[in-house]
Design a protein around this motif. Structure first.
Motif, PDB file in Angstrom:
ATOM      1  N   GLU A   1       0.822  -1.210   0.000  1.00 21.27           N
ATOM      2  CA  GLU A   1       0.000   0.000   0.000  1.00 21.27           C
ATOM      3  C   GLU A   1       0.861   1.266   0.000  1.00 21.27           C
ATOM      4  O   GLU A   1       0.523   2.262  -0.635  1.00 21.27           O
TER       5      GLU A   1
ATOM      6  N   TYR B   1       6.358   3.958 -14.073  1.00 24.59           N
ATOM      7  CA  TYR B   1       5.581   4.627 -13.037  1.00 24.59           C
ATOM      8  C   TYR B   1       6.416   4.692 -11.766  1.00 24.59           C
ATOM      9  O   TYR B   1       6.963   3.689 -11.299  1.00 24.59           O
TER      10      TYR B   1
ATOM     11  N   THR C   1      -0.083   1.721  -8.960  1.00 19.39           N
ATOM     12  CA  THR C   1      -1.388   2.231  -8.538  1.00 19.39           C
ATOM     13  C   THR C   1      -1.386   3.744  -8.367  1.00 19.39           C
ATOM     14  O   THR C   1      -2.312   4.436  -8.812  1.00 19.39           O
ATOM     15  N   PHE C   2      -0.357   4.280  -7.730  1.00 16.55           N
ATOM     16  CA  PHE C   2      -0.332   5.702  -7.377  1.00 16.55           C
ATOM     17  C   PHE C   2       0.779   6.493  -8.063  1.00 16.55           C
ATOM     18  O   PHE C   2       0.863   7.706  -7.891  1.00 16.55           O
ATOM     19  N   GLY C   3       1.632   5.834  -8.818  1.00 17.41           N
ATOM     20  CA  GLY C   3       2.775   6.516  -9.406  1.00 17.41           C
ATOM     21  C   GLY C   3       2.429   7.304 -10.662  1.00 17.41           C
ATOM     22  O   GLY C   3       1.355   7.164 -11.245  1.00 17.41           O
ATOM     23  N   ARG C   4       3.376   8.135 -11.050  1.00 18.31           N
ATOM     24  CA  ARG C   4       3.296   8.880 -12.305  1.00 18.31           C
ATOM     25  C   ARG C   4       4.534   8.579 -13.130  1.00 18.31           C
ATOM     26  O   ARG C   4       5.554   8.159 -12.597  1.00 18.31           O
TER      27      ARG C   4
ATOM     28  N   THR D   1      -3.438  -3.232  -4.195  1.00 16.00           N
ATOM     29  CA  THR D   1      -2.607  -3.008  -3.009  1.00 16.00           C
ATOM     30  C   THR D   1      -3.196  -3.716  -1.796  1.00 16.00           C
ATOM     31  O   THR D   1      -4.404  -3.970  -1.725  1.00 16.00           O
TER      32      THR D   1
ATOM     33  N   LEU E   1       6.661   6.718  -7.760  1.00 13.85           N
ATOM     34  CA  LEU E   1       6.038   7.542  -6.729  1.00 13.85           C
ATOM     35  C   LEU E   1       6.745   8.891  -6.681  1.00 13.85           C
ATOM     36  O   LEU E   1       7.956   8.953  -6.483  1.00 13.85           O
TER      37      LEU E   1
END
Length: 385
Positions: free
Chosen positions: A259, A278, A265-268, A319, A280
């Motif tokens: 998580e 991707y 899931t949350f990266g660019r 996650t 973080l």
């Protein structure tokens, strides 16, 4: 899962973003690997080492008790039973053989949980190569057992005190050191990350997991192929190797991230350690520190092929929390007598949650890769259980 394009990219991800001084080394490595991979003698030598040293093939174990409890059929691909205790040995034996073929005399590696470092130290001892392992100071504290194992095997373990003192910083230091000694030393990457050809090369060396599992599932299941194939993902080598065996089937591929370290899931999109994927990042594009109870997943990026699989929709990335992971370790231990690594328990945790919520249809079949065993995590487990 096909080969990268001529620029070393999987779709929009991958490539070779390195200092000019490392470009010739990467080119030399790609040529050497292509020649070795096409050489039947090299493949026979590697297959023999995997059999007599690593203990391959690893079995697929039915989780009978847990399957009854959850109402789904769970099969466990047992990389925890490979020599050194994880899937890392598959990749390292191949790269160490390649290093010797290239005339290199030393292996350089990074490690988080210590399993890649232990595997590299093991291969170095076996093949007569000196080994230097860079490891974050924080991870050395969390994984003191593996630090001792590496040193006992003859490796030099270099503490990394910069930044978060975890895997990201260990990788940075290992690559900086490689720049200074490319003529004599071989950088042995531990996952499907880094500049081309590493993500592709490591996947090819780890695809033995998926190829074995596909054959084993064909013998175990009436359908021949599981409905779901699940593996934990940090950089993502065990998942890439597993997915490679099933990407051309109807199996649903699920990568499970920590998580606090969920780049898919949350990266660019960004560049990290020589590859585009991707990552973080904060609003200013600075890399954000990842967090996971599992040191091997404490990485703020994801391998470029995983990023491409996410973009295409062929694989799904989810996650789980640290608490779910701890609970998964305890449940697998008590139902099946198997103590998984904290990294591997991420995959188990998602299966438990998905089965309880009804996301996994009753009666479906699920293959879970247990990437490693949990001996190294006893201290952390004692603090939490």
């Amino acid at each position: 899962m096909g080969d990268p394009d001529r620029l070393g990219r999987f779709g929009d991800h991958g490539g070779q973003f390195v200092p000019e001084s490392l470009v010739p080394a990467c080119q030399e490595l790609e040529q050497a690997f292509r020649e070795a991979w096409a050489d039947p003698r090299f493949r026979r030598d590697l297959d023999r080492l995997l059999a007599v040293q690593a203990g391959r093939p690893t079995p697929v174990t039915p989780a009978w008790n847990l399957s009854v409890e959850l109402g789904v059929t769970i099969l466990l691909k047992r990389e925890d039973l490979a020599h050194t205790g994880s899937h890392k040995i598959n990749n390292v034996l191949g790269q160490a053989l390649l290093a010797r073929r290239m005339g290199k005399t030393r292996l350089i590696a990074e490690t988080g949980a210590g399993q890649h470092g232990v595997a590299t130290a093991t291969a170095g001892a076996l093949l007569g190569l000196r080994v230097t392992v860079f490891m974050g100071e924080r991870d050395m504290e969390r994984q003191a057992l593996n630090v001792f194992r590496m040193r006992l095997l003859g490796a030099e373990v270099v503490p990394v005190t910069a930044g978060s003192r975890t895997l990201k910083d260990a990788t940075s230091e290992a690559m900086r050191h490689w720049v200074t000694c490319v003529d004599s030393a071989y950088y042995c990457a531990g996952s499907v990350m880094g500049p081309h050809p590493y993500p592709w090369m490591v996947r090819e060396l780890q695809r033995v997991i998926g190829d074995e599992a596909r054959t084993q599932c064909a013998a175990e299941l009436s359908t021949g192929v599981p409905d779901y194939v699940v593996a934990c993902v940090g950089g993502g080598s065990n998942a890439a190797g597993t997915f490679a065996g099933f990407v051309d089937t109807a199996a649903r591929l699920v990568g499970v991230e920590a998580e606090g370290g969920a780049a898919a899931t949350f990266g660019r999109v960004g560049v990290l350690h020589g590859f585009r994927s991707y990552v973080l990042q904060d609003d200013n594009g600075q890399v954000v520190e990842a967090h996971s109870i599992a040191a091997g997943l404490d990485y703020p990026g994801i391998g470029p092929e995983h990023a491409h699989l996410a973009d295409s929709g062929r694989a799904r990335y989810v996650t789980v929390s640290d608490d779910e992971v701890i609970a998964a370790v305890a449940r697998l231990a008590r139902t099946e007598g198997i103590l998984p690594a904290l990294e591997s328990a991420h995959a188990v945790a998602w299966v438990l949650r998905a089965a309880d919520s009804g996301e996994l249809p009753p009666g479906c079949t699920v293959l879970v890769t247990l990437s490693g065993r949990g001996d190294k995590d006893i201290t952390a487990l004692m603090e939490r259980l």
